[in-house]
Design a protein around this motif. Structure first.
Motif, PDB file in Angstrom:
ATOM      1  N   ARG A 107       7.551  13.482   0.755  1.00 53.62           N
ATOM      2  CA  ARG A 107       6.780  12.280   0.399  1.00 53.62           C
ATOM      3  C   ARG A 107       5.620  12.622  -0.528  1.00 53.62           C
ATOM      4  O   ARG A 107       5.063  13.707  -0.463  1.00 53.62           O
ATOM      5  CB  ARG A 107       6.239  11.595   1.669  1.00 53.62           C
ATOM      6  CG  ARG A 107       7.335  11.094   2.585  1.00 53.62           C
ATOM      7  CD  ARG A 107       6.773  10.551   3.907  1.00 53.62           C
ATOM      8  NE  ARG A 107       7.855  10.191   4.804  1.00 53.62           N
ATOM      9  CZ  ARG A 107       8.441   8.998   4.839  1.00 53.62           C
ATOM     10  NH1 ARG A 107       8.011   8.032   4.026  1.00 53.62           N
ATOM     11  NH2 ARG A 107       9.434   8.750   5.660  1.00 53.62           N
ATOM     12  N   VAL A 123       2.206  10.302  -2.664  1.00 51.42           N
ATOM     13  CA  VAL A 123       1.499   9.038  -2.827  1.00 51.42           C
ATOM     14  C   VAL A 123       0.987   8.966  -4.261  1.00 51.42           C
ATOM     15  O   VAL A 123       0.414   9.939  -4.772  1.00 51.42           O
ATOM     16  CB  VAL A 123       0.321   8.910  -1.843  1.00 51.42           C
ATOM     17  CG1 VAL A 123      -0.509   7.662  -2.147  1.00 51.42           C
ATOM     18  CG2 VAL A 123       0.824   8.852  -0.408  1.00 51.42           C
ATOM     19  N   HIS A 182       0.443   3.065   4.272  1.00 47.39           N
ATOM     20  CA  HIS A 182       0.521   2.593   2.894  1.00 47.39           C
ATOM     21  C   HIS A 182       1.163   1.206   2.851  1.00 47.39           C
ATOM     22  O   HIS A 182       2.076   0.891   3.598  1.00 47.39           O
ATOM     23  CB  HIS A 182       1.320   3.590   2.059  1.00 47.39           C
ATOM     24  CG  HIS A 182       0.709   4.963   2.057  1.00 47.39           C
ATOM     25  ND1 HIS A 182      -0.396   5.283   1.313  1.00 47.39           N
ATOM     26  CD2 HIS A 182       1.033   6.087   2.760  1.00 47.39           C
ATOM     27  CE1 HIS A 182      -0.717   6.558   1.534  1.00 47.39           C
ATOM     28  NE2 HIS A 182       0.138   7.055   2.404  1.00 47.39           N
ATOM     29  N   THR A 212       6.189   1.201   0.022  1.00 47.22           N
ATOM     30  CA  THR A 212       6.947   2.444  -0.037  1.00 47.22           C
ATOM     31  C   THR A 212       8.112   2.250  -0.990  1.00 47.22           C
ATOM     32  O   THR A 212       8.741   1.187  -1.013  1.00 47.22           O
ATOM     33  CB  THR A 212       7.484   2.832   1.354  1.00 47.22           C
ATOM     34  OG1 THR A 212       6.397   3.009   2.245  1.00 47.22           O
ATOM     35  CG2 THR A 212       8.282   4.121   1.284  1.00 47.22           C
ATOM     36  N   GLU A 249       3.478   4.850  -1.332  1.00 43.59           N
ATOM     37  CA  GLU A 249       4.083   6.073  -0.811  1.00 43.59           C
ATOM     38  C   GLU A 249       5.482   6.194  -1.394  1.00 43.59           C
ATOM     39  O   GLU A 249       6.298   5.279  -1.274  1.00 43.59           O
ATOM     40  CB  GLU A 249       4.144   6.053   0.714  1.00 43.59           C
ATOM     41  CG  GLU A 249       4.698   7.362   1.272  1.00 43.59           C
ATOM     42  CD  GLU A 249       4.586   7.467   2.784  1.00 43.59           C
ATOM     43  OE1 GLU A 249       3.580   8.007   3.250  1.00 43.59           O
ATOM     44  OE2 GLU A 249       5.492   6.978   3.473  1.00 43.59           O
ATOM     45  N   PRO A 283       0.594  12.911   1.003  1.00 44.01           N
ATOM     46  CA  PRO A 283      -0.080  11.957   1.894  1.00 44.01           C
ATOM     47  C   PRO A 283      -0.594  12.629   3.154  1.00 44.01           C
ATOM     48  O   PRO A 283      -0.147  13.727   3.511  1.00 44.01           O
ATOM     49  CB  PRO A 283       1.019  10.947   2.221  1.00 44.01           C
ATOM     50  CG  PRO A 283       2.282  11.737   2.115  1.00 44.01           C
ATOM     51  CD  PRO A 283       2.059  12.731   1.004  1.00 44.01           C
TER      52      PRO A 283
END
Length: 307
Positions: free
Chosen positions: A228, A230, A2, A5, A247, A26
């Motif tokens: 995480r 996205v 990505h 972040t 992200e 993700p």
């Protein structure tokens, strides 16, 4: 990878992201991924990741989550706690001081053996199954270099054989996923709890109830500290615009010590009334096995901490 972040630490903001369908899970990245094997050759790590509920989104996630929930419905948390306590006692460590240094791998990974037995793996195969689960867990979430992946491929193939496919690949995958998700996280929870007990026990008149110890450890020192997402489209969190493709790193450990939610957040206080931690997630994708994981950890600690 990505292009951008962003880190989110506030409890309310973490909850907002976890409750927002615009933020998706993700894909997994390894440091140096090996070439994928031919499709449908045999169960392997790539197959497990592509079929697992954890890395799925949308309709696939809902379908696979329903399989997990069905599997868990046949596993009573109280029975798991009893099994974990009995297995720990059978390891001849009853009466241990509870020091992290005195508790070995056989104890902290006892929950994997308990769960494997409940999922149908024969007793003589449990040591092999636990070793296979630990191998997979070491690379499952990504970041592994290529020389560790063949062993994980072999371990997935082995477990699929021990569990039996029943002609249902998704169900087989979710059974392996339950074992893998139970592995490092539950072992880490047990170790973290024992370390905190060792640190604080001199100041206690008596050791708090095991369930309170585990719940507060999940808040104070969770084994999984971050997760995480996205942004699938442009979105806003805490008045900050997050462009599509960003992200988002959610710091669960920081959110669990947010003073806006927890009184005296940097103190380890078993039995605290404000125990709504985020160690098992929140919103659209909370951990479906949170009660089961807690019960397994409590069972081990019941034996280790009981004089």
């Amino acid at each position: 990878m990505h292009a951008r972040t962003t880190l989110i630490t506030g409890n309310a903001d973490v909850r907002a992201v976890l409750d927002d369908p615009r933020f998706t899970v993700p894909p997994v990245h390894d440091a140096a991924p090996a070439s994928p094997p031919p499709a449908r050759s045999r169960p392997c790590l790539a197959w497990l990741r592509s079929t697992a509920v954890r890395f799925s989104n949308g309709e696939r996630h809902l379908r696979r989550r329903s399989v997990i929930l069905d599997l868990l419905a046949g596993l009573a948390p109280l029975d798991l706690r009893t099994d974990a306590a009995e297995r720990t006692r059978a390891l001849s460590l009853h009466g241990s001081t509870g020091s992290p240094g005195s508790v070995g791998d056989a104890v902290v990974f006892a929950p994997v053996a308990v769960l494997a037995a409940r999922l149908g793996i024969a007793g003589q195969d449990l040591p092999t199954a636990v070793d296979a689960v630990r191998t997979i867990a070491g690379v499952y979430l990504g970041g592994a270099d290529s020389n560790r992946l063949p062993s994980a491929d072999a371990a997935v193939h082995l477990l699929s054989g021990l569990l039996g496919t029943d002609g249902d690949e998704e169900r087989t995958a979710q059974r392996i996923v339950l074992l893998v998700q139970c592995c490092a996280a539950t072992a880490g929870l047990i170790r973290n709890t024992l370390a905190l007990v060792d640190e604080h026990r001199p100041a206690w008149d008596r050791t708090p109830p095991v369930a309170d110890l585990v719940t507060e450890t999940l808040r104070f020192d969770p084994p999984a500290r971050r997760t995480r997402r996205v942004a699938s489209v442009d979105a806003a969190v805490a008045d900050e615009t997050i462009p599509a493709g960003t992200e988002v790193v959610l710091d669960l450990a920081a959110a669990n010590r947010d003073p806006a939610v927890f009184a005296d957040p940097d103190r380890f206080l078993p039995g605290r009334p404000d125990a709504r931690h985020l160690a098992f997630g929140h919103g659209l994708r909370p951990c479906p096995g949170s009660d089961h994981a807690t019960a397994l950890a409590c069972g081990v600690l019941d034996s280790v901490l009981t004089p």
